[in-house]
Design a protein around this motif. Structure first.
Motif, PDB file in Angstrom:
ATOM      1  N   VAL A  99       0.437  -3.406   0.229  1.00  0.00           N
ATOM      2  CA  VAL A  99       0.927  -2.131   0.769  1.00  0.00           C
ATOM      3  C   VAL A  99       2.223  -2.360   1.539  1.00  0.00           C
ATOM      4  O   VAL A  99       3.193  -1.600   1.395  1.00  0.00           O
ATOM      5  N   ARG A 100       2.256  -3.397   2.366  1.00  0.00           N
ATOM      6  CA  ARG A 100       3.449  -3.658   3.174  1.00  0.00           C
ATOM      7  C   ARG A 100       4.653  -4.035   2.318  1.00  0.00           C
ATOM      8  O   ARG A 100       5.801  -3.864   2.746  1.00  0.00           O
ATOM      9  N   ASN A 101       4.402  -4.527   1.101  1.00  0.00           N
ATOM     10  CA  ASN A 101       5.496  -4.898   0.202  1.00  0.00           C
ATOM     11  C   ASN A 101       5.851  -3.782  -0.767  1.00  0.00           C
ATOM     12  O   ASN A 101       6.737  -3.950  -1.613  1.00  0.00           O
ATOM     13  N   SER A 102       5.172  -2.636  -0.653  1.00  0.00           N
ATOM     14  CA  SER A 102       5.430  -1.518  -1.561  1.00  0.00           C
ATOM     15  C   SER A 102       6.604  -0.689  -1.059  1.00  0.00           C
ATOM     16  O   SER A 102       7.101  -0.878   0.056  1.00  0.00           O
ATOM     17  N   ALA A 103       7.029   0.244  -1.898  1.00  0.00           N
ATOM     18  CA  ALA A 103       8.126   1.134  -1.519  1.00  0.00           C
ATOM     19  C   ALA A 103       7.731   1.993  -0.323  1.00  0.00           C
ATOM     20  O   ALA A 103       6.553   2.314  -0.128  1.00  0.00           O
ATOM     21  N   GLU A 104       8.707   2.344   0.483  1.00  0.00           N
ATOM     22  CA  GLU A 104       8.464   3.197   1.646  1.00  0.00           C
ATOM     23  C   GLU A 104       8.631   4.661   1.283  1.00  0.00           C
ATOM     24  O   GLU A 104       9.207   5.008   0.269  1.00  0.00           O
TER      25      GLU A 104
END
Length: 482
Positions: free
Chosen positions: A13-18
């Motif tokens: 999740v933290r590496n996914s798009a914002e």
């Protein structure tokens, strides 16, 4: 089919798009919480004798999930549930839902689910609790988790303002939930191909299939097979530890160690002619013995802030009675608590807290509360620190509730800093209303002191919320793990 760890899910999740174009859709019962929220409602109705037993038995049997194989099965189950609410006003059930979430449902929130929700919120994703349950079950959870959006079964209300016992429109169950998610995504400009979804039940295969990044959480046998066929990742959350005779015996030993250590230390101090020395020795000895007996150890980050900044107002996020033992082992002594007046009559902690010179406050009486804090100000000025839970009560989830301003007024009056103590997981070893302690390692982060001497009382609400945000940030990004 992959089997990620909770940590790797959060990392993904933290590496996914914002941004809000990414959705995160969470099923509720069995996914965010262990078990079924309807059970708490039915148990309440039986206890208060406002529901017939046959209806309750049918509802609880269906809530086990085995009877709900089709959407038609769910409609029958929903009908049984809603008949228990015929003639009630929505406001009554809203109030009951908040109470049951605080006391029963909230403590069953999976810590892993909470961390996933926080990770999505941190990325600015559009987070949704999507459930076939009613809003009386779902909305208190959404509020506590900081989630702004919900999908739920709407309940019909008649012209007289009372519940009719019928759903208002199609329930988001099975294909109905998938359709509701697609409708929500279109209305909120959510890109489903890049969005996330989490669920545990067979019926939610269509729901999970609406997004590009589905995960089967605590999956039923049918969902586990479907996930394997489709290559979806699966994960089983740990849940609450089992309570057995060993844990009960440990807990008895814990309280005995706490009281025995405290009385011994206090007695030795009094023999030496110093009440404060006795209190400090008793707190440290009682904390050590109680933690040893319980099998609880402390993993502390930033502990030097405790010793470098005294006297101070120490804040802690309150999750369970275990917090008391952790505070004793962590601070060792030279402090006086501030607590709600109800604790004065607690058979276990009441006598101990009186000995500790606790300032008992009435949360319902602001005038009395301010007066009760006056001795705490004097203790701070004499060099004794004060410990207080700014929420005023135990939180139902790992998210700290709204902070009250009393602790900060106290620090400002005494001219001392505020030092936040962040307890990550005491609620996992002893939940909100539990009596039994489970062994494990409690993680504590001591944050740098906060100088409140320049705070303007007119801006106090903003300052207090800023401190609460520090707790949320620390819980979501634990020191040393990112």
């Amino acid at each position: 089919m992959s089997r990620p760890s909770p940590e790797s899910l959060v990392a993904d999740v933290r590496n996914s798009a914002e941004g809000p174009s990414i959705g995160a859709f969470f099923d509720f019962d069995g996914t965010v919480i262990a078990g079924y929220s309807v059970v708490a409602f039915m148990r309440h109705h039986v206890t208060h004798l406002d529901i017939d037993v046959p209806t309750t038995v049918r509802t609880l049997a269906a809530a086990g999930g085995q009877a709900l194989e089709t959407e038609e099965d769910f409609k029958k189950f929903l009908g049984i549930t809603l008949r228990t609410w015929v003639g009630r006003r929505p406001e009554e059930l809203e109030k009951l839902g908040r109470q049951l979430f605080r006391d029963e449902i909230g403590p069953s929130v999976y810590p892993e689910a909470w961390r996933l929700v926080r990770a999505h919120l941190d990325r600015g994703h559009t987070v949704v609790l999507a459930s076939s349950a009613t809003r009386f079950q779902v909305e208190p959870a959404a509020e506590a988790l900081g989630v702004d959006h919900t999908i739920y079964t709407a309940v019909e209300v008649g012209e007289d303002g009372r519940i009719t016992g019928r759903p208002d429109g199609r329930s988001p169950y099975g294909e109905g939930k998938a359709a509701a998610v697609k409708e929500f995504a279109a209305a909120h400009q959510v890109d489903l191909d890049h969005s996330f979804a989490y669920s545990n039940g067979n019926e939610d295969v269509p729901f999970l299939a609406t997004v590009g990044r589905p995960t089967a959480v605590n999956p039923s046998s049918g969902l586990r097979r479907a996930a394997a066929e489709r290559g979806w990742p699966t994960i089983d959350f740990a849940g609450r530890p089992w309570t057995g005779p060993v844990e009960v015996a440990r807990t008895v030993g814990t309280y005995a160690g706490m009281m025995g250590g405290f009385v011994t230390g206090l007695g030795l101090g009094l023999l030496g002619g110093s009440r404060r020395a006795g209190l400090n020795l008793g707190i440290g000895l009682g904390g050590d013995l109680s933690l040893l007996a319980s099998g609880v150890t402390l993993d502390v980050v930033g502990g030097h802030h405790i010793w470098e900044n005294q006297p101070a107002v120490f804040l802690f996020n309150h999750q369970s009675q275990l917090d008391v033992l952790v505070l004793g082992g962590l601070l060792r002594g030279n402090f006086a608590p501030v607590a709600k007046k109800e604790l004065a009559n607690n058979p276990m902690f009441g006598p101990l807290m009186r000995l500790l010179e606790t300032a008992f406050i009435d949360r319902a009486d602001n005038t009395q509360a301010r007066k009760a804090l006056e001795p705490a100000v004097e203790r701070l000025r004499s060099g004794v620190s004060v410990v207080i839970a700014p929420e005023g009560t135990r939180s139902a989830t790992p998210s700290p509730g709204r902070f009250k301003k009393g602790a900060f007024h106290l620090a400002m009056q005494a001219g001392v800093p505020v030092v936040p103590l962040v307890f990550r997981n005491t609620g996992e070893f002893m939940s909100r209303n539990a009596m039994v302690i489970h062994p494990g390692t409690v993680q504590v982060a001591v944050l740098p002191p906060i100088d409140v001497s320049t705070w303007d009382p007119a801006d106090l609400d903003e300052h207090v919320e800023g401190v609460r945000r520090q707790y949320l940030e620390t819980l979501a990004h634990w020191p040393g793990e990112d």
